[in-house]
Scaffold this motif. Structure first.
Motif, mmCIF file in Angstrom:
data_model
loop_
_atom_site.group_PDB
_atom_site.id
_atom_site.type_symbol
_atom_site.label_atom_id
_atom_site.label_comp_id
_atom_site.label_asym_id
_atom_site.label_seq_id
_atom_site.Cartn_x
_atom_site.Cartn_y
_atom_site.Cartn_z
ATOM 1 N N GLY A 65 23.161 56.262 68.418
ATOM 2 C CA GLY A 65 22.010 55.438 68.749
ATOM 3 C C GLY A 65 21.120 55.122 67.565
ATOM 4 N N ARG A 66 21.344 55.773 66.430
ATOM 5 C CA ARG A 66 20.521 55.527 65.233
ATOM 6 C C ARG A 66 21.338 54.942 64.077
ATOM 7 N NH1 ARG A 66 18.330 59.638 62.607
ATOM 8 N NH2 ARG A 66 19.928 61.181 63.193
ATOM 9 N N PHE A 67 22.583 55.336 63.963
ATOM 10 C CA PHE A 67 23.449 54.875 62.863
ATOM 11 C C PHE A 67 24.482 53.892 63.398
ATOM 12 C CE2 PHE A 67 23.203 58.832 59.851
ATOM 13 C CZ PHE A 67 21.815 58.773 59.907
ATOM 14 N N THR A 68 24.843 52.919 62.559
ATOM 15 C CA THR A 68 25.886 51.962 62.900
ATOM 16 C C THR A 68 26.813 51.782 61.707
ATOM 17 O OG1 THR A 68 24.382 50.756 64.377
ATOM 18 C CG2 THR A 68 26.398 49.633 63.691
ATOM 19 N N ILE A 69 28.097 52.020 61.935
ATOM 20 C CA ILE A 69 29.087 51.829 60.886
ATOM 21 C C ILE A 69 29.762 50.473 61.085
ATOM 22 C CG2 ILE A 69 30.912 53.012 62.192
ATOM 23 C CD1 ILE A 69 31.964 54.084 59.502
ATOM 24 N N SER A 70 30.047 49.814 59.979
ATOM 25 C CA SER A 70 30.725 48.523 60.045
ATOM 26 C C SER A 70 31.598 48.368 58.800
ATOM 27 C CB SER A 70 29.724 47.373 60.152
ATOM 28 O OG SER A 70 28.857 47.353 59.034
ATOM 29 N N ARG A 71 32.403 47.321 58.812
ATOM 30 C CA ARG A 71 33.288 47.121 57.666
ATOM 31 C C ARG A 71 33.489 45.637 57.416
ATOM 32 N NH1 ARG A 71 38.409 50.253 59.395
ATOM 33 N NH2 ARG A 71 39.197 49.577 57.376
ATOM 34 N N ASP A 72 33.732 45.293 56.178
ATOM 35 C CA ASP A 72 34.077 43.931 55.786
ATOM 36 C C ASP A 72 35.388 44.047 55.020
ATOM 37 O OD1 ASP A 72 34.408 41.439 54.562
ATOM 38 O OD2 ASP A 72 32.255 41.142 54.297
ATOM 39 N N ASN A 73 36.488 43.787 55.711
ATOM 40 C CA ASN A 73 37.796 43.984 55.083
ATOM 41 C C ASN A 73 38.021 43.032 53.914
ATOM 42 O OD1 ASN A 73 38.495 46.051 56.841
ATOM 43 N ND2 ASN A 73 39.402 44.649 58.326
ATOM 44 N N ALA A 74 37.443 41.850 53.978
ATOM 45 C CA ALA A 74 37.605 40.895 52.887
ATOM 46 C C ALA A 74 36.974 41.410 51.598
ATOM 47 C CB ALA A 74 36.995 39.559 53.268
ATOM 48 N N LYS A 75 35.915 42.206 51.753
ATOM 49 C CA LYS A 75 35.222 42.764 50.587
ATOM 50 C C LYS A 75 35.633 44.205 50.324
ATOM 51 C CE LYS A 75 31.086 39.885 51.059
ATOM 52 N NZ LYS A 75 29.613 39.870 51.214
ATOM 53 N N ASN A 76 36.552 44.731 51.137
ATOM 54 C CA ASN A 76 36.958 46.137 50.994
ATOM 55 C C ASN A 76 35.744 47.056 50.971
ATOM 56 O OD1 ASN A 76 39.717 46.595 51.084
ATOM 57 N ND2 ASN A 76 39.824 47.411 49.010
ATOM 58 N N THR A 77 34.816 46.813 51.885
ATOM 59 C CA THR A 77 33.544 47.529 51.895
ATOM 60 C C THR A 77 33.257 48.060 53.291
ATOM 61 O OG1 THR A 77 32.698 46.121 50.112
ATOM 62 C CG2 THR A 77 31.074 47.339 51.416
#
Length: 116
Positions: A65-77
């Protein structure tokens, strides 16, 4: 050789926010289950958030509820948005693969300090 470079940490007051970034080089993260770990002083490293190649996420109870993980595969980030930070979130944060195993060479991490 896989290289992990974390950034975005800093000193923030309780209730504040930070967004961490992790750039991965030497391999593609597109197919990997990636995660953010943290290690507080005197404690073992723990996995706090992870994201699968399909975008499914999971969190340890203390950050739900406080942290959110995400990814951008195009940027490998891989990112970690942290809101409503608490003093107990103070730690060095690292990113790495979750499964099958973490990459052997961890990055330097980024220090997050939550204090008034």
């Amino acid at each position: 050789q896989v290289r992990l470079v974390e950034s975005g940490g800093g000193l923030v007051q309780p209730g504040g926010s930070l967004k961490l970034s992790c750039v991965v080089s030497g391999t593609s993260t597109s197919w990997n289950h990636m995660g953010w770990y943290r290690q507080a002083s005197g404690k073992e490293r723990e996995l706090v958030a992870s994201i699968t190649s399909r975008g499914m996420t999971s969190y340890t109870d203390s950050v739900k509820g406080r942290f959110t993980i995400s990814r951008d595969n195009a940027k490998n980030t891989v990112y970690l948005q942290m809101n409503n930070l608490k003093p107990e979130d103070t730690a060095v944060y690292y990113c790495n693969r979750v499964s099958p195993d973490p990459y052997p060479s961890w990055g330097r991490g980024t220090q997050v300090t939550v204090s008034s």
